[in-house]
Design a protein around this motif. Structure first.
Motif, short mmCIF file in Angstrom:
data_model
loop_
_atom_site.label_atom_id
_atom_site.label_comp_id
_atom_site.label_asym_id
_atom_site.label_seq_id
_atom_site.Cartn_x
_atom_site.Cartn_y
_atom_site.Cartn_z
N ILE A 46 0.08 0.94 2.87
CA ILE A 46 0.34 -0.33 1.51
C ILE A 46 1.06 -0.60 1.19
O ILE A 46 1.89 -0.30 1.36
N ASN A 47 2.15 -1.91 1.60
CA ASN A 47 3.52 -2.84 1.63
C ASN A 47 3.16 -3.36 0.47
O ASN A 47 2.36 -4.27 1.22
N SER A 82 5.91 1.09 -1.15
CA SER A 82 4.99 1.11 0.34
C SER A 82 4.37 2.69 -0.15
O SER A 82 4.84 3.68 -0.30
N PHE A 83 2.93 3.25 0.23
CA PHE A 83 2.25 4.45 0.76
C PHE A 83 1.98 4.02 2.32
O PHE A 83 1.51 3.31 2.15
N LYS A 84 1.87 5.59 2.68
CA LYS A 84 1.52 5.18 3.82
C LYS A 84 0.51 6.86 3.94
O LYS A 84 0.32 7.73 2.81
N GLU A 113 -4.61 -0.01 10.77
CA GLU A 113 -4.13 -1.35 9.53
C GLU A 113 -3.18 -1.25 7.62
O GLU A 113 -3.02 -0.05 7.06
N THR A 114 -1.76 -2.37 7.93
CA THR A 114 -1.26 -2.65 6.39
C THR A 114 -1.98 -3.35 5.77
O THR A 114 -1.36 -4.30 6.25
N SER A 115 -1.98 -2.53 4.73
CA SER A 115 -2.42 -3.82 3.45
C SER A 115 -1.19 -4.25 2.57
O SER A 115 -0.22 -3.70 1.74
N PRO A 444 5.36 12.71 5.57
CA PRO A 444 5.90 11.33 5.08
C PRO A 444 7.73 11.92 4.11
O PRO A 444 7.70 12.88 3.59
N LEU A 445 8.57 10.67 5.27
CA LEU A 445 9.55 11.59 4.80
C LEU A 445 10.90 10.44 4.75
O LEU A 445 10.68 9.30 5.26
#
Length: 776
Positions: A46-47, A82-84, A113-115, A444-445
């Motif tokens: 999510i962005n 953002s959440f990845k 996909e990116t929401s 995540p980094l």
């Protein structure tokens, strides 16, 4: 007998906390992590962005939580987040920001996909329920404190520092001189062990004519402050020189929603006028183009028998706007000038003998003047790979002239001991950083690399003996100072699980010192140079036990530089004395309206050399150790009533002195502040505050005591549609208190022999002022 406030069974930290092997391991990990950019191939992301519905301005620091998986984050300066690495499915997202109405949205995430999500928040009422403890860092109390500025009794931005829990200040030279600062068992003087900055521009002045790290915030107009980010201890990679006890970074408004005119008047011939004006149209602001001009003028004769004639004028212009789709340009220009007379510090015996009153003076020709002009520009860019590139350049010119008399007729029985300290300074600086979110072996980094350069050129740094502020008797020291600090840091924040976050960082600082003696009669040396570097590792752990409880542990090294005039003569191992810190604490929210924060801390300082500007001499000081406890609480009693309290305990000691002679003069042992704040829809607001500072040693063997105090202040305001009326009262109980105190050896003109005792500056008696603010 002077018992300690408390005794810890176990002391935290120490100078052996970081071995060579530990530093090597940290460096290896940092370099490896920064080079790792493995991305996830399957899960979604999510962005999003969070903005004000009123003017589309980005809301930096908004809290975004995916409530069904208990994952949270905060927005950056663009209002973006953002959440990845999210599993495919439906997510419930709660977005909140202090002073705005929170909202809940549903977001669908699909694999690979990116929401994209945009959230516009409406203005609302202040509520602690909007604060989350699950953000990336322990910052909830920092944000809350910045919103209370309007309901605190402040005359200048220096007093905004009191918002930091456990931080106290003291003025002792007529209102125009930078205040003395106390924090975590430190008498920080004017800034030796706390790093201050405004919009990224450092305030601390290295190798200053009056004292190392001298920090004068009077150039900052309080109404332009948007928030204050602060931290305690040497744990932030971005924070370098002087950040041992802590730091405070002031951020000015990027958006002025309404133009403002303010007029204030109070006791002791105190007058203040502020104007803040939007320079662009509503259409331009909707396109995220913002510019405003702020002005301030203040005059006060003060409460002393000799008028202070204090006057200050400030001008500040700011532009902040989007340049293209992914760039934000900020430019600000500021000018400041201040002048004042002062009654100085007075000896207790002069009052006891009836020679002067409590508000009298031995030498009322003290005082000074200072000015500052600056240009600050920054460009923040989001690159095609979603990395953020930040570049900043600043230039400032600074003048300072101060007249003081601490010992009266001790050294010169005929003319007195008045001194003049002055300088003209030019500062050129650059800051840059590159940050990127990626993956490190599926974790995540967030990586950040930073560079900075600061060069100070000080012309005519002078200490002279004077009489009556008009006659120069003798130049004691005069020289040309050139000091350069180049630095770099790398910081890695690794999310091992949704609950556990590890931040490791390494900072490198290189200093070059150059001093040219300009006294024609002094043949000791004409020019001396020195160089020294410092490596400072940092480690921070954050563990979210639940959505309402977060633990953290920090360890790190910091330092403060010594004056150039000391550094060119000292052993190189003593030029940049190190600090070794440890913090262990938690922040919890047991109910929607209650936030608690507690930390155990320890801080060791290596032996250091201190340049005493008042006398132009070098005084060595040994190793010191401080440890203590900080506790804070914020409670929303009901919809319109808020309570807060902060308590700080410290045990400061010199490590190389025998018991009973190892006290650190003026170091605070117990401080507390807090109060009640009333906010009402009808426009009526009020706040009452208290400040408590316990008695503390004034010298190494505690044979002299610096008296503590308890003060009560209050603010009442009423908001009409466009007009706000406000009354501010300080020292409601009209207490006799000593604001600044020192052990000083002095001699009065009528005395045959000198006397060592407490010299002090009396604190303000009951003070009241009224003001009106018109918004348009």
């Amino acid at each position: 007998m002077k018992p300690d406030n408390f005794i810890f069974i176990t002391q935290l930290g120490g100078s052996d906390a970081f071995s060579t092997g530990t530093i090597k391991c940290l460096l290896t990990f940092l370099l490896l992590a920064f080079s790792a950019t493995y991305s996830m191939a399957h899960n979604g992301s999510i962005n999003g962005g969070v903005f004000s519905k009123e003017d589309s301005a980005p809301l930096a620091g908004a809290t975004v939580i995916l409530t069904n998986v208990d994952i949270g984050t905060t927005t950056d300066v663009f209002g973006m987040y953002s959440f990845k690495d999210l599993v495919e499915g439906q997510y419930t997202m709660q977005v909140s920001y202090l002073g705005f109405k929170s909202t809940i949205q549903t977001v669908m995430v699909k694999n690979t996909e990116t929401s994209s999500v945009s959230t516009y928040l409406e203005s609302g009422e202040f509520s602690l329920s909007e604060v989350s403890v699950t953000s990336k860092k322990e910052t909830a109390l920092n944000i809350i404190s910045s919103l209370d500025i309007s309901l605190r009794p402040t005359q200048n931005s220096q007093e905004v520092l009191r918002i930091i829990p456990g931080l106290f200040i003291a003025q002792h030279a007529g209102g125009g001189k930078a205040e003395q600062i106390f924090l975590r068992g430190f008498d920080i003087d004017h800034g030796t062990d706390v790093g201050l900055s405004v919009d990224g521009v450092p305030v601390n002045m290295v190798s200053h004519a009056h004292g190392q790290g001298y920090s004068d915030l009077h150039f900052l107009i309080p109404e332009t402050i948007e928030q204050v980010d602060f931290g305690k201890g040497p744990y932030e990679a971005k924070q370098g020189n002087f950040t041992t006890a802590g730091y405070a970074d002031f951020t000015t408004r990027s958006v002025l929603r309404k133009s403002v005119l303010k007029l204030e008047a109070g006791r002791f011939d105190t007058y203040r006028a502020v104007g803040m004006f939007n320079l662009l149209s509503d259409t331009a602001r909707q396109k995220q183009q913002n510019a405003y001009l702020a002005t301030e003028y203040m005059f006060s004769n003060g409460y002393f028998e000799s008028p202070q004639n204090f006057n200050r004028i400030n001008l500040f212009g700011s532009y902040n706007g989007k340049v293209g789709a992914n760039k934000v340009l900020s430019v600000s220009l500021a000018a400041f000038r201040s002048g004042w007379d002062a009654s100085g510090q007075i000896p207790e015996r002069a009052i006891a003998d009836g020679l002067i009153s409590r508000f009298g003076a031995i030498d009322d020709t003290e005082g000074g003047n200072t000015s500052r002009q600056s240009v600050n520009t920054s460009l923040m860019s989001v690159l095609p790979n979603n990395a953020v590139l930040y570049n900043q350049v600043y230039v400032l010119n600074y003048d300072f002239e101060l007249y003081s008399n601490f010992t009266f007729f001790l050294n010169d029985s005929l003319n007195g001991d008045q001194i003049r300290q002055r300088e003209n300074r030019h500062v050129l600086g650059y800051k840059g950083s590159y940050s990127k979110e990626s993956q490190f072996f599926r974790f995540p980094l967030r990586s950040e690399l930073g560079l900075a350069l600061r060069h100070d050129l000080v012309q005519g740094s002078e200490l002279s003996r004077t009489r009556g502020r008009r006659v120069t008797l003798r130049e004691v020291h005069k020289g040309l100072i050139a000091e350069t600090n180049a630095s770099a840091y790398i910081s890695e924040t690794l999310e091992l699980t949704s609950r556990l976050i590890v931040n490791t960082a390494l900072r490198f600082d290189q200093f070059l010192f150059d001093y040219v003696n300009q006294l024609p009669t002094d043949s000791v040396f004409k020019r001396q140079v020195a160089a020294k570097n410092r490596l400072s590792p940092k480690l921070n752990l954050y563990y979210t036990y639940s959505p309402t409880l977060r633990f953290y542990a920090s360890a790190g090294m910091g330092f403060h530089s010594n004056d150039t005039r000391v550094s060119v003569m000292a052993d190189k191992d003593r030029i940049l004395p190190a600090a070794y810190g440890t913090d262990l604490g938690f922040i919890m929210k047991p109910s929607p309206g209650l936030i608690l924060h507690m930390a155990l801390w320890a801080l060791d300082l290596d032996q250091e050399l201190v340049y005493v500007g008042d006398e132009g001499i070098v005084e060595p000081s040994g190793k010191t150790r401080r440890f203590g406890l900080d506790a804070s609480a914020r409670y929303q009693v009901c919809h319109y009533l808020f309570a807060d309290a902060d308590v700080s305990l410290a045990r400061p000691r010199a490590r190389e002195e025998i018991d009973g002679k190892n006290y650190i003069p003026l170091a605070p042992l117990l401080t507390s502040s807090g109060g009640l704040t009333f906010r009402n829809k009808t426009g009526f607001n009020a706040s009452t505050r208290y400040r408590f500072l316990q008695n503390r040693p004034a010298n190494e063997d505690y044979s002299l005591t610096a008296d503590g105090y308890f003060l009560v202040d209050a603010v009442v305001s009423y908001q009409l549609k466009k007009l706000e009326l406000k009354i501010t009262a300080e020292n409601l109980l009209n207490s006799d208190w000593k604001e600044a105190q020192f052990e000083t050896e002095s001699r009065l003109k009528t005395e045959a022999n000198p006397v060592t005792e407490i010299h002090f500056t009396p604190g303000t008696p009951f003070f009241i002022k009224a003001g009106a603010t018109y918004s348009f």
